[in-house]
Design an enzyme around this catalytic site. Structure first.
Site, short mmCIF file in Angstrom:
data_model
loop_
_atom_site.label_atom_id
_atom_site.label_comp_id
_atom_site.label_asym_id
_atom_site.label_seq_id
_atom_site.Cartn_x
_atom_site.Cartn_y
_atom_site.Cartn_z
N LYS A 184 0.83 -1.21 0.00
CA LYS A 184 0.00 0.00 0.00
C LYS A 184 0.88 1.27 0.00
O LYS A 184 2.09 1.18 0.12
CB LYS A 184 -0.97 -0.04 1.19
CG LYS A 184 -1.88 -1.28 1.17
CD LYS A 184 -2.87 -1.29 0.01
CE LYS A 184 -3.40 -2.68 -0.32
NZ LYS A 184 -4.46 -3.19 0.51
C1 LIG Z 1 -5.47 -4.35 0.80
C2 LIG Z 1 -6.96 -4.18 0.79
C3 LIG Z 1 -7.75 -4.51 1.90
C4 LIG Z 1 -7.21 -5.24 3.09
O1 LIG Z 1 -6.16 -4.58 3.70
P1 LIG Z 1 -5.32 -5.38 4.83
O2 LIG Z 1 -4.64 -4.27 5.57
O3 LIG Z 1 -4.38 -6.28 4.11
O4 LIG Z 1 -6.29 -6.10 5.68
C5 LIG Z 1 -9.09 -4.21 1.87
N1 LIG Z 1 -9.65 -3.64 0.79
C6 LIG Z 1 -8.94 -3.32 -0.30
C7 LIG Z 1 -9.62 -2.67 -1.45
C8 LIG Z 1 -7.57 -3.61 -0.35
O5 LIG Z 1 -6.86 -3.32 -1.43
#
Ligand SMILES: *Cc1c(COP(=O)(O)O)cnc(C)c1O
Length: 385
Positions: A184
């Site tokens: 991210k």
């Molecule tokens: C990465 C992601 C999540 C989950 O995030 P985590 O921190 O890995 O639990 C949820 N929704 C979207 C759209 C994502 O890209």
């Protein structure tokens, strides 16, 4: 060409993060403590909000937000058919029934007309995703929520830096949920953050994220004398550690510089691929800020002469790590069995799911990396893959 494989979404980790993690380890306080509080404060300041709780993932943030709105069995939550599975799973684990609306093919965000058509007397909330970092049409979305008295939980996993008409993603709805997973825009390894409009919601989320223990239970090991804790709810183990916050504190300080670099990479790709038979992402809408989390191109076999999966294979062989965001939600067997969803019923998500490729987009890319991606894409499309 560089020999090394270009890892998709590789984060930028600097010495500041490393030193801060080591300081956490040496302090003997690894768990939830002062660094988590500091990271929450910094994130609140960045988003310009009063209430935030750090948790150990965006999935946990979504789950706790959904639990906070008092869902009853059979209640429905509407979300998009083009998202990561965690969005859907959080709805399922909150006891509600997920309902899908298709996306706009161009923006890949939830189609607000289809969303409104899916509302029933059982609908309690809507859960939009600001896909790839592009904000949803928040005017239309919030108007629908108001008309139908629905809660809004924003999945901001792609959209830390995103803004719509000057207002930050995650500050429109009752809750905004962020991810600091390794790919991210800022990372803590695993990690997440919840924003809430109301203080009582964040207070409860903090309790629910730590077993349901009475407020500030982490202080029980402090030096102010022994304190008993009391269980006030059956909670979860969703708290963030200081070691994670140690990374996040420094990542957040560099967020604007990283965003600038993401925008540069994005623009280089847009220029370099203009003449290719690819569908490129549309420019950010006026009055919005795109987080440039994902750079997605669509591979239409009729135009390119090769299908998406061949493209993925060929470009990976050239040392470029790519991603697929995402196969459409209804194309997964679990959801097909549990909800009788069929991908064909969500034609835009279905087509995106079969054509989309995410190219590397990270402030970690140097100019040579960008050139290598561009060269590899051109070669693969020319057929000398
Ligand atoms: C990465 C992601 C999540 C989950 O995030 P985590 O921190 O890995 O639990 C949820 N929704 C979207 C759209 C994502 O890209």
């Amino acid at each position: 060409m560089k020999k090394k494989f270009l890892t998709f979404g590789a984060p930028v980790i600097r010495q500041e993060e490393i030193d801060e993690v080591i300081a956490s380890m040496k302090s003997g306080w690894l768990g939830t403590g002062p660094k988590v509080a500091q990271f929450e404060d910094a994130f609140k300041a960045y988003k310009g909000v009063d209430h935030a709780a750090a948790v150990n993932s965006c999935t946990a943030a979504l789950h706790l937000s959904l639990l906070s709105i008092g869902l009853k069995p059979g209640d429905e939550v509407i979300t998009s058919s083009m998202t990561f599975c965690a969005t859907i799973n959080a709805i399922i684990h909150s006891g509600a029934v997920p309902v899908l609306a298709d996306v706009d093919f161009r923006t890949m965000n939830i189609d607000t007309k289809q969303l409104e058509a899916k509302i029933t007397p059982k609908t309690k909330a809507i859960l939009p995703i600001h896909f790839a970092g592009r904000p949803c049409d928040m005017d239309a979305l919030m108007a629908i929520a108001e008309r139908h008295k629905l809660k809004v939980i924003e999945d901001c996993a792609h959209s830390i830096e995103t803004a719509y008409k000057g207002r930050g993603a995650g500050t429109f709805g009752d809750f905004g949920c962020f991810s600091f997973y390794v790919t991210k825009n800022i990372i803590t390894g695993e990690g997440g953050m919840v924003l809430a409009k109301r203080k009582e919601d964040i207070d409860r989320i903090k309790v629910m994220a730590l077993h349901g223990l009475s407020k500030d239970a982490w202080r029980r090991f402090g030096d102010e004398g022994y304190k008993h804790y009391y269980v006030t709810e059956a909670g979860f183990k969703y708290n963030m550690m200081d070691m994670q916050a140690a990374i996040g504190i420094h990542q957040l300080k560099r967020i604007d510089a990283c965003w600038n670099r993401r925008q540069e990479v994005w623009q280089r790709y847009m220029e370099a691929f203009r003449d290719l038979p690819l569908t490129l992402p549309p420019d950010p809408e006026e009055g919005t800020r795109h987080a440039y989390h994902l750079f997605t191109v669509l591979i239409d076999e009729e135009k390119t002469g090769l299908n998406r999966d061949s493209f993925l294979n060929s470009i990976s062989k050239k040392g470029i790590g790519v991603g697929v965001h995402y196969l459409s939600i209804p194309s997964h067997p679990y959801y097909q069995n549990a909800f009788k969803w069929r991908s064909k019923d969500y034609p835009n998500s279905d087509l995106i799911g079969r054509q989309t490729v995410s190219l590397p987009l990270s402030p970690q890319l140097d100019d040579e990396d960008i050139d290598n991606v561009i060269t590899a894409v051109r070669e693969v499309l020319k057929g000398d893959g």
